[in-house]
Design a protein around this motif. Structure first.
Motif, PDB file in Angstrom:
ATOM      1  N   LEU B   6       0.846  -1.194   0.000  1.00 53.67           N
ATOM      2  CA  LEU B   6       0.000   0.000   0.000  1.00 53.67           C
ATOM      3  C   LEU B   6       0.881   1.244   0.000  1.00 53.67           C
ATOM      4  N   LEU B   7       0.278   2.361  -0.380  1.00 60.89           N
ATOM      5  CA  LEU B   7       1.018   3.632  -0.352  1.00 60.89           C
ATOM      6  C   LEU B   7       1.640   3.863   1.020  1.00 60.89           C
ATOM      7  N   SER B  11       5.422   5.379   3.546  1.00 65.00           N
ATOM      8  CA  SER B  11       5.250   6.659   4.245  1.00 65.00           C
ATOM      9  C   SER B  11       6.415   7.017   5.143  1.00 65.00           C
ATOM     10  N   GLU B  96       5.178   0.161  -7.069  1.00 68.13           N
ATOM     11  CA  GLU B  96       3.851   0.684  -7.405  1.00 68.13           C
ATOM     12  C   GLU B  96       2.857   0.088  -6.418  1.00 68.13           C
ATOM     13  N   GLU B  97       2.000   0.909  -5.825  1.00 69.34           N
ATOM     14  CA  GLU B  97       1.047   0.359  -4.851  1.00 69.34           C
ATOM     15  C   GLU B  97       0.226  -0.736  -5.531  1.00 69.34           C
ATOM     16  N   LYS B 128      10.497   3.178  -1.623  1.00 69.40           N
ATOM     17  CA  LYS B 128       9.427   4.148  -1.870  1.00 69.40           C
ATOM     18  C   LYS B 128       8.247   3.407  -2.484  1.00 69.40           C
ATOM     19  N   VAL B 130       4.839   4.302  -4.807  1.00 70.03           N
ATOM     20  CA  VAL B 130       4.202   5.376  -5.572  1.00 70.03           C
ATOM     21  C   VAL B 130       2.790   4.966  -6.001  1.00 70.03           C
ATOM     22  N   ASN B 131       1.983   5.973  -6.356  1.00 70.25           N
ATOM     23  CA  ASN B 131       0.601   5.725  -6.784  1.00 70.25           C
ATOM     24  C   ASN B 131       0.544   4.747  -7.947  1.00 70.25           C
ATOM     25  N   ARG B 132      -0.568   4.062  -8.031  1.00 66.50           N
ATOM     26  CA  ARG B 132      -0.791   3.179  -9.164  1.00 66.50           C
ATOM     27  C   ARG B 132      -0.672   3.975 -10.473  1.00 66.50           C
ATOM     28  N   SER B 134       2.099   5.292 -11.505  1.00 63.58           N
ATOM     29  CA  SER B 134       3.303   6.132 -11.496  1.00 63.58           C
ATOM     30  C   SER B 134       4.576   5.317 -11.690  1.00 63.58           C
TER      31      SER B 134
END
Lengths: 360, 334
Positions: B6-7, B11, B96-97, B128, B130-132, B134
């Protein structure tokens, strides 16, 4: 990459051609795949000076008109469209842009190896319309036909095809009838002939008294084809010889032909450098009209025509060689192509540029 | 652990720590990494080789390897071909999430297997998410440091007229395996990627010292382009013989089918050595004793001209110039 036995057989065939060839002959290899193979094998260095080879219009991407390229680019910019295409087409410059540039602007353009991949996309993205760009000769058309039959079966209405397919024998006839270049023999395409067979070429010896040999793409196939042509011409014969018996039957591939029949109808088509040739293209027939992207999207792009100074048209007709073009290797190179013949892997200019460095 | 990344796993907070402690760190743990400081303090003296590479292969898993194995081997190989003995790596993951946690676990497993096998340690890293959309599932960057023994002078600019060119085995295996691994290809190709760490092979021949002029691993761009790079850097002509270049039958057939030339298809575990003529045979013998170099062969030599051309002599006696790969239509393969 060839093995020792093939090497020995190849040397034998080369000797045979040297022995038999007495008079100068000009042989056209119709197919871009043959042009590439001939240059890659360095065949020109090994043949007697009496045997001259030159390329014809057998590169599907190259013969697609600028207008059609513009149409494809315009299509890729339609909202909600995923454009599925074979890789070669991406970089071909249209009047203003290319598919590659269109993709960089954010349009959804995807490279596929077969139409069945595009069909998968249509299944997975029901909210989008997937348009498969149907470019190619009788070789790619059957798989596109199969994808349309499947789409109809599954009622996949978000799958469309833009059919720009071309048919080989009519364009050969147009070239011969125009009489612009001297052709003593034709190396007929291998894969196309695996579909259509040998009979559609019968008019070439009977009407034009020109020898034909259907060959594959391996060194031995091509040498056998050339040897057969040289022998025919020296003996004053003109026939259609199949030098690719593992893949080509006289009647062709009946399953593939019936697929073509059920989905397409024959129509006139625009060829780059040659113009409109009657009965040389496949159009999606009425039964499958709802899958025809040309019907669905009314596309009339404003094109400027051929790029200035580009000789692709003359090269496709066999009138000129790539080196005759003043752009070749200067402002037109594979990294920055001006015309399609420098873009496609089967394009004559790209093949001469990549493989022709040593008097290829 | 969640079933997917997950994103929040990127964090920097609790979930990040959980991901790193439970999934990323365990397999690659060592005293330097375990300190978890902002950077690793390394005690090295002498000449250092330093390199970095990013890995964006699609698909993540392919016959014979995955992106993790590739990320470790790729950087180890870039160090090895400079004659360096690889010591430390950094490992940076951009996820990627939505990536299945099980996939990440498998990839970390191959990373730890490779570091264990080579003795190279991951001493610093970053994760890291990143959003799906990205990123494409997972991108990896590794950087590496190795120590270079004295008395070596290996460079792409050092090829000399007369040098013999040794290739450590068959070409095109990786590129074809990755293409076959793309689920969308509807036929099976029985080829595995050659992805492997070359440090043992280079270590075996490093004792030949100054007789080794250039070494390189012909990766993404294939043998032809790598030879062109060296010919142009060294300003020499290179002549290779088609018949002496080993290619697997299956790779040959797959290339014919896909319209590719094996000379331009990627490798991830092959070595090219430009060696002084008088030592070339001894170097070849040594390489053939290593399992990674069993099929090594002398494939050509360096000529005195300065045009920077690579010329291929074909089996039937013709010659043609082979140029660098132009453009890129293939799927991402490394």
């Amino acid at each position: 990459m060839i093995n020792e036995i093939e090497t020995r057989l190849a040397r034998g065939l080369i000797e045979e051609i040297h022995r038999n060839s007495k008079h100068p002959v000009r042989l056209m290899e119709f197919c871009g795949g043959h042009t590439v193979a001939i240059l890659k094998f360095g065949l020109r260095q090994l043949l007697p000076p009496t045997v001259q080879l030159f390329s014809g219009p057998g590169c599907p991407v190259c013969v697609t008109s600028v207008r059609d390229i513009d149409k494809i680019i315009a299509l890729s910019q339609q909202p909600g469209v995923i454009t599925a295409t074979f890789g070669d087409l991406l970089r071909v410059p249209g009047s203003h842009s290319s598919l590659q540039q269109s993709r960089a602007m954010g349009n959804d353009i995807r490279v596929v190896y077969s139409a069945l991949e595009a069909l998968d996309m249509a299944r997975q993205c029901p909210e989008k319309t997937v348009v498969m760009i149907g470019i190619g000769f009788e070789t790619t058309a059957p798989t596109i036909a199969a994808s349309l039959l499947q789409a109809q079966k599954e009622n996949l209405r978000n799958y469309k095809v833009l059919s720009l397919h071309k048919i080989t024998p009519p364009v050969i006839q147009a070239l011969l009838a125009a009489g612009e270049v001297r052709i003593d023999g034709i190396i007929c395409p291998g894969h196309v002939s695996a579909i259509i067979g040998a009979r559609p070429y019968d008019f070439i010896p009977s009407r034009f008294n020109i020898a034909c040999a259907i060959t594959g793409f391996k060194l031995l196939d091509i040498l056998e084809g050339i040897s057969s042509l040289v022998k025919q011409i020296e003996e004053g014969r003109a026939e259609v010889v199949i030098a690719y018996r593992s893949a080509v039957r006289p009647e062709g591939n009946l399953t593939a032909l019936s697929l073509l029949d059920s989905v397409f109808e024959v129509t006139g088509a625009e060829w780059r450098g040659i113009g409109r040739v009657a009965r040389s293209g496949y159009k999606i027939n009425n039964t499958f009209r709802e899958f025809d992207a040309a019907e669905f999207y009314k596309l009339s792009p404003s094109g400027q025509g051929e790029p200035a100074g580009c000789l692709c048209g003359d090269i496709l007709r066999g009138v000129r060689l790539p080196a005759d073009c003043r752009l070749f290797g200067r402002s037109c190179i594979p990294e920055h192509p001006v015309g399609p013949c420098m873009v496609s892997a089967e394009g004559a200019c790209s093949a001469y540029y990549l493989y022709g460095g040593l008097n290829g | 652990m969640d079933k997917t990344i997950l994103l929040a796993h990127g964090s920097g907070g609790k979930l990040s720590h959980e991901l790193i402690r439970s999934l990323i760190a365990p397999g690659i743990a060592n005293d330097l990494l375990n300190r978890m400081d902002d950077s690793a303090i390394l005690d090295i003296s002498g000449r250092i080789a330093f390199t970095t590479d990013s890995f964006v292969v699609n698909p993540l898993f392919f016959p014979g390897g995955d992106i993790g194995k590739l990320a470790v081997c790729g950087t180890i190989n870039d160090l090895s071909v400079m004659g360096a003995s690889p010591l430390y790596l950094s490992l940076s993951l951009i996820i990627e999430e939505g990536l299945p946690t099980a996939d990440l676990e498998k990839i970390m497993h191959s990373i730890s297997a490779m570091t264990a096998a080579t003795g190279v340690r991951v001493v610093t890293g970053d994760t890291k998410v990143v959003n799906r959309g990205s990123a494409d599932k997972l991108f990896i960057n590794t950087a590496g440091i190795g120590s270079v023994p004295d008395g070596l002078n290996i460079s792409g600019a050092n090829a000399q007229p007369g040098d013999q060119i040794i290739l450590s085995g068959t070409i095109g295996d990786h590129g074809v395996a990755v293409m076959a691994g793309r689920e969308k290809l509807r036929f099976k190709i029985p080829v595995e990627s050659d992805c492997a760490p070359l440090n043992s092979l280079t270590a075996d021949i490093i004792s030949f010292g100054q007789a080794i002029h250039s070494m390189r691993d012909p990766t993404r761009v294939g043998l032809a382009t790598t030879l062109n790079e060296i010919a142009s850097q060294s300003q020499v002509d290179v002549v290779i013989n088609e018949t002496s270049i080993p290619v697997k039958e299956a790779v040959n057939s797959a290339c014919e089918l896909l319209g590719l030339d094996p000379l331009y298809v990627a490798n991830e575990g092959k070595l090219i050595v430009f060696a002084a003529a008088d030592q070339a045979q001894a170097i070849l013998n040594k390489m053939q004793q290593n399992p990674l170099g069993r099929d090594s062969a002398i494939i050509g030599e360096v000529r005195a001209k300065h045009s920077g051309h690579v010329v291929l002599k074909t089996a039937v006696g013709a010659s043609r110039i082979i140029d660098m790969l132009s453009g890129e239509l293939l799927p991402r393969i490394c």
